[in-house]
Scaffold this motif. Structure first.
Motif, PDB file in Angstrom:
ATOM      1  N   SER A   6       0.835  -1.206   0.000  1.00 32.58           N
ATOM      2  CA  SER A   6       0.000   0.000   0.000  1.00 32.58           C
ATOM      3  C   SER A   6       0.865   1.250   0.000  1.00 32.58           C
ATOM      4  O   SER A   6       0.600   2.213  -0.721  1.00 32.58           O
ATOM      5  CB  SER A   6      -0.913  -0.017   1.222  1.00 32.58           C
ATOM      6  OG  SER A   6      -1.684   1.172   1.275  1.00 32.58           O
ATOM      7  N   GLU A  10       1.157   4.189  -2.891  1.00 33.62           N
ATOM      8  CA  GLU A  10       0.937   5.601  -2.554  1.00 33.62           C
ATOM      9  C   GLU A  10       2.130   6.452  -2.983  1.00 33.62           C
ATOM     10  O   GLU A  10       1.979   7.569  -3.492  1.00 33.62           O
ATOM     11  CB  GLU A  10       0.717   5.727  -1.041  1.00 33.62           C
ATOM     12  CG  GLU A  10       0.343   7.133  -0.574  1.00 33.62           C
ATOM     13  CD  GLU A  10      -1.023   7.569  -1.101  1.00 33.62           C
ATOM     14  OE1 GLU A  10      -1.276   8.782  -1.149  1.00 33.62           O
ATOM     15  OE2 GLU A  10      -1.835   6.693  -1.456  1.00 33.62           O
ATOM     16  N   LYS A  13       1.974   7.026  -6.716  1.00 35.31           N
ATOM     17  CA  LYS A  13       0.974   8.040  -7.053  1.00 35.31           C
ATOM     18  C   LYS A  13       1.501   9.441  -6.758  1.00 35.31           C
ATOM     19  O   LYS A  13       1.342  10.375  -7.556  1.00 35.31           O
ATOM     20  CB  LYS A  13      -0.308   7.790  -6.267  1.00 35.31           C
ATOM     21  CG  LYS A  13      -1.079   6.557  -6.719  1.00 35.31           C
ATOM     22  CD  LYS A  13      -2.338   6.382  -5.891  1.00 35.31           C
ATOM     23  CE  LYS A  13      -3.122   5.134  -6.321  1.00 35.31           C
ATOM     24  NZ  LYS A  13      -4.337   4.952  -5.504  1.00 35.31           N
TER      25      LYS A  13
END
Length: 250
Positions: A6, A10, A13
């Motif tokens: 995760s 992130e 992004k």
């Protein structure tokens, strides 16, 4: 593990978003510079038409023009040459965006924007870390040892071929037919008990081990052992006198 994945997603992004923001900032900076340049020209024309022009340096909010080029702006094509030159000096370790901006007298955002746009099209540039770039090995370049390594390899291969021609391989000996093992005697179901009891009866008081019984009656050791711990266990005439050793009670 899920938290790590995760976090990585992130980070990707955010990295993409940062690149977009850098591109937008560079675009806005270019527009602002164009507007400032046009404003400078308009002011100069207006001041030239008056009878007593004021000195540009004394006006509030105005900076005197410098003969050096504006920081962060380089002629088209010159940025690529300067960046490549600095990366070539840096070697395999490369250089960070901050170092390149300092050496070239440009803004960090301008260098970031260049790498995310024009720099992406330069195949020689590779990213070696966070905001850090280096030059990959030039295409077509060969290591210094290549000229000598190739002839040695060819000579070794030729010598191997010549040796193979001189010494013909000896014909392989024909495979001897494997002697078939004599089939082991296997007691028919229902006859195993009588065979085992017969062997124990002949053994007398000293008894026999499971392995000896297996060889005597021609039945696999595993089958004999299983028989003793199942069917043989129920036979009161059989006595266990030692580990895996049995006899018939008198």
């Amino acid at each position: 593990m899920n938290l790590l994945v995760s976090n990585l997603k992130e980070m990707l992004k955010l990295e993409e978003r940062r690149g977009q923001l850098v591109n937008e900032l560079e675009t806005l900076t270019g527009k602002l510079n164009k507007l400032k340049n046009s404003l400078d020209l308009t002011t100069a024309d207006f001041s030239g038409s008056t009878s007593a022009p004021a000195a540009p340096a004394k006006k509030a909010g105005r900076r005197p023009k410098s003969s050096s080029p504006r920081a962060g702006r380089a002629p088209r094509g010159e940025t690529k040459e300067r960046v490549l030159a600095e990366l070539e000096k840096a070697g395999s370790e490369g250089a960070s965006v901050k170092d390149l901006a300092s050496k070239l007298g440009m803004r960090n955002t301008a260098i970031h924007a260049w790498f995310n746009t024009t720099g992406k099209k330069v195949s020689e540039i590779k990213k070696v870390g966070t905001a850090r770039y280096a030059l990959s090995s030039r295409s077509g370049a060969t290591p210094k040892s290549a000229p000598t390594a190739a002839p040695k390899k060819a000579a070794k291969k030729a010598a191997k071929k010549a040796k193979a021609k001189k010494t013909p391989k000896a014909p392989k000996a024909p495979k001897t037919a494997k002697t078939a093992k004599a089939p082991r005697k296997v007691a028919v179901r229902g006859q195993l008990m009588s065979a085992i009891l017969g062997a124990l009866e002949k053994a007398g008081a000293q008894g026999m081990t499971v392995r000896e019984i297996s060889e005597k009656v021609g039945v696999p050791y595993k089958n004999v052992y299983i028989w003793f711990v199942t069917t043989g266990k129920k036979n009161n005439s059989i006595q266990r006198i030692a580990p895996a050793t049995y006899r018939l009670q008198s």
